[in-house]
Design a protein around this motif. Structure first.
Motif, mmCIF file in Angstrom:
data_model
loop_
_atom_site.group_PDB
_atom_site.id
_atom_site.type_symbol
_atom_site.label_atom_id
_atom_site.label_comp_id
_atom_site.label_asym_id
_atom_site.label_seq_id
_atom_site.Cartn_x
_atom_site.Cartn_y
_atom_site.Cartn_z
ATOM 1 N N HIS A 167 -1.645 6.372 -6.390
ATOM 2 C CA HIS A 167 -1.461 5.702 -5.272
ATOM 3 C C HIS A 167 -1.740 4.184 -5.481
ATOM 4 C CE1 HIS A 167 -2.015 9.596 -3.740
ATOM 5 N NE2 HIS A 167 -3.206 9.709 -4.221
ATOM 6 N N ALA A 168 -1.357 3.379 -4.297
ATOM 7 C CA ALA A 168 -1.673 1.884 -4.476
ATOM 8 C C ALA A 168 -2.467 1.308 -3.126
ATOM 9 C CB ALA A 168 -0.465 1.088 -4.855
ATOM 10 N N ARG B 56 -2.106 8.190 8.139
ATOM 11 C CA ARG B 56 -1.186 8.270 9.003
ATOM 12 C C ARG B 56 -1.107 9.715 9.529
ATOM 13 N NH1 ARG B 56 0.807 9.264 4.048
ATOM 14 N NH2 ARG B 56 2.093 10.787 3.781
ATOM 15 N N GLU C 244 1.148 -1.289 0.059
ATOM 16 C CA GLU C 244 -0.135 -0.071 0.058
ATOM 17 C C GLU C 244 1.080 1.114 0.010
ATOM 18 O OE1 GLU C 244 -3.705 0.376 2.882
ATOM 19 O OE2 GLU C 244 -2.253 1.373 3.776
ATOM 20 N N TYR C 245 0.746 2.280 -0.711
ATOM 21 C CA TYR C 245 1.192 3.286 -0.682
ATOM 22 C C TYR C 245 0.577 4.816 -0.995
ATOM 23 C CZ TYR C 245 2.786 2.126 -5.470
ATOM 24 O OH TYR C 245 2.828 1.734 -6.935
ATOM 25 N N ASP C 246 1.031 5.765 -0.499
ATOM 26 C CA ASP C 246 0.477 7.165 -0.735
ATOM 27 C C ASP C 246 1.369 7.576 -1.609
ATOM 28 O OD1 ASP C 246 0.082 9.836 -0.661
ATOM 29 O OD2 ASP C 246 -0.381 10.281 1.278
ATOM 30 N N ASP D 277 4.508 6.401 4.317
ATOM 31 C CA ASP D 277 3.767 6.649 3.132
ATOM 32 C C ASP D 277 3.690 5.398 2.345
ATOM 33 O OD1 ASP D 277 6.099 7.152 2.168
ATOM 34 O OD2 ASP D 277 5.618 9.113 1.540
ATOM 35 N N VAL E 150 -1.831 3.724 5.281
ATOM 36 C CA VAL E 150 -0.772 5.158 4.729
ATOM 37 C C VAL E 150 -1.590 6.246 4.669
ATOM 38 C CG1 VAL E 150 1.227 3.308 3.803
ATOM 39 C CG2 VAL E 150 -0.726 4.429 2.373
ATOM 40 N N PHE E 151 -3.044 6.068 4.433
ATOM 41 C CA PHE E 151 -3.620 7.222 3.840
ATOM 42 C C PHE E 151 -4.362 8.124 5.293
ATOM 43 C CE2 PHE E 151 -3.728 4.156 0.508
ATOM 44 C CZ PHE E 151 -3.154 5.016 -0.577
#
Lengths: 244, 244
Positions: free
Chosen positions: A56-57, B125, A8-10, A86, B122-123
């Motif tokens: 994003h993911a 945080r 998961e990432y921002d 993130d 992450v969104f």
């Protein structure tokens, strides 16, 4: 040993997934740098596909190989301890030697989120496109239907010098309204450069009345980027899941 | 003319609500600066209360006076056009000359959000405290009950040299679990400096077993900041609404 992970990432502060030399801030670069520190090994983290800068993911899949065996649960915890806030590893497992996150991917699903409120939430400003104007959602659904199935998506590809096939199959497009958020889910067997964002941009132009619904079919027929609509901005887009 | 507005803001990149000279980045400072540009008038934007650096608002209330009448709907649109993306005016109306956002406030509600997942999103945080360890929520509820009603909250006040009364009334504390998010809603007639964050920090110490539930009553009795728990970090806290 081959490892498969779900991430998961921002994407807000990254120049996308793919490493571009050593100077750019990318997701792949961060992961490889950390794995080098944790294991001492140089390894390539192969993603199921690139995500653009700012995208994003929620479920990106990637794999990497290590010469020395590491217990997956331990490695996952260690990675999450040192990764920037993130980027998060949601799952990490050993995979068969032959597994490749990109080559073996069967279906990918993206979601694009649009904030329809006249006062878009400040907390989602980096995760939804603010679009306050009127949209005819039924018209967008009708236009989206033409995209289903196997077509040459050359008009929906940002890379004008694409030499490989631009034929792809879209399995499903679902447009959902929940309160002030419009979500466009798109599932396909693969996506060209900017393809999801060009589809969303075109559907928005249909929804706003700038273009007729029939323009989507015309764009498919013409195989010319100029026939499709604008590229929607990256920050509303999430890679939701990859299926194998 | 006196104007009342309701504001939403992401406090992440601000040094809190209150203006502190001209150099600091504050919500109040941004609003006054913009109103000066839009109206040519120097006006003071009075908030219902300060929010600390990093604290967010979903419904902060503020008022300001202008010599020259401005149509509220127009002024609201103009403000939202020029405000930074992390501050939004949700509502703007004329108010009676006597209205004062702080002095007339009867009740305020805050919510503090805690991400209980072992892999916090992450969104969120910057909007939830990541707290993965075990928590006995029933024990926290029991401890929170002692805080209801009118008490001297000196132990829950960061300002050790507070000369005014530290007596406040808490009307309600509601602790809700929704999937991996624990939300603590606190409604009272007013709050001391850091009071909500010290209450949350103390309840977390009770929930984790570091402190007995009875410590909350003891802290109230002792009127000593050292008797309460730690101050929870600012980023989980939102000013939800102000009632008049």
């Amino acid at each position: 040993m081959n490892y498969k992970m779900i991430l998961e990432y921002d994407g807000t502060s990254y120049n996308g997934w793919q490493k571009q030399g050593n100077t750019e801030r990318t997701i792949q670069g961060k992961l490889e740098e950390l794995l080098k520190k944790l294991t001492g090994e140089d390894t390539e983290v192969a993603g199921s596909g690139r995500t653009d800068a700012g995208v994003h993911a929620l479920g990106q899949v990637a794999n990497f190989r290590l010469k020395e065996y590491r217990e997956p649960e331990e490695l996952l915890e260690e990675m999450n301890r040192y990764l920037p806030q993130d980027i998060r590893v949601l799952e990490l497992k050993t995979a068969s030697e032959r597994f490749h996150s990109r080559l073996n991917a069967l279906r990918k699903t993206y979601v694009y989120r649009i904030d329809r409120g006249d006062k878009p939430s400040v907390f989602y400003r980096k995760y939804r496109l603010a679009y306050g104007g009127p949209l005819d959602v039924e018209r967008m659904k009708e236009a989206a239907d033409c995209l289903l199935g196997t077509h040459d998506f050359k008009s929906f590809c940002a890379n004008k010098r694409m030499r490989k096939s631009t034929v792809r199959c879209i399995h499903e497009i679902r447009i959902e309204e929940q309160q002030e958020v419009l979500s466009i889910y798109i599932t396909g067997n693969g996506f060209l450069h900017h393809m999801v964002r060009i589809i969303v941009g075109t559907l928005l132009e249909v929804g706003s009345g700038e273009k007729p619904a029939a323009c989507v079919q015309e764009a498919l027929d013409q195989c010319d980027r100029a026939a499709a609509g604008q590229t929607a901005p990256p920050h509303g887009l999430f890679l939701l899941k990859v299926e194998y």
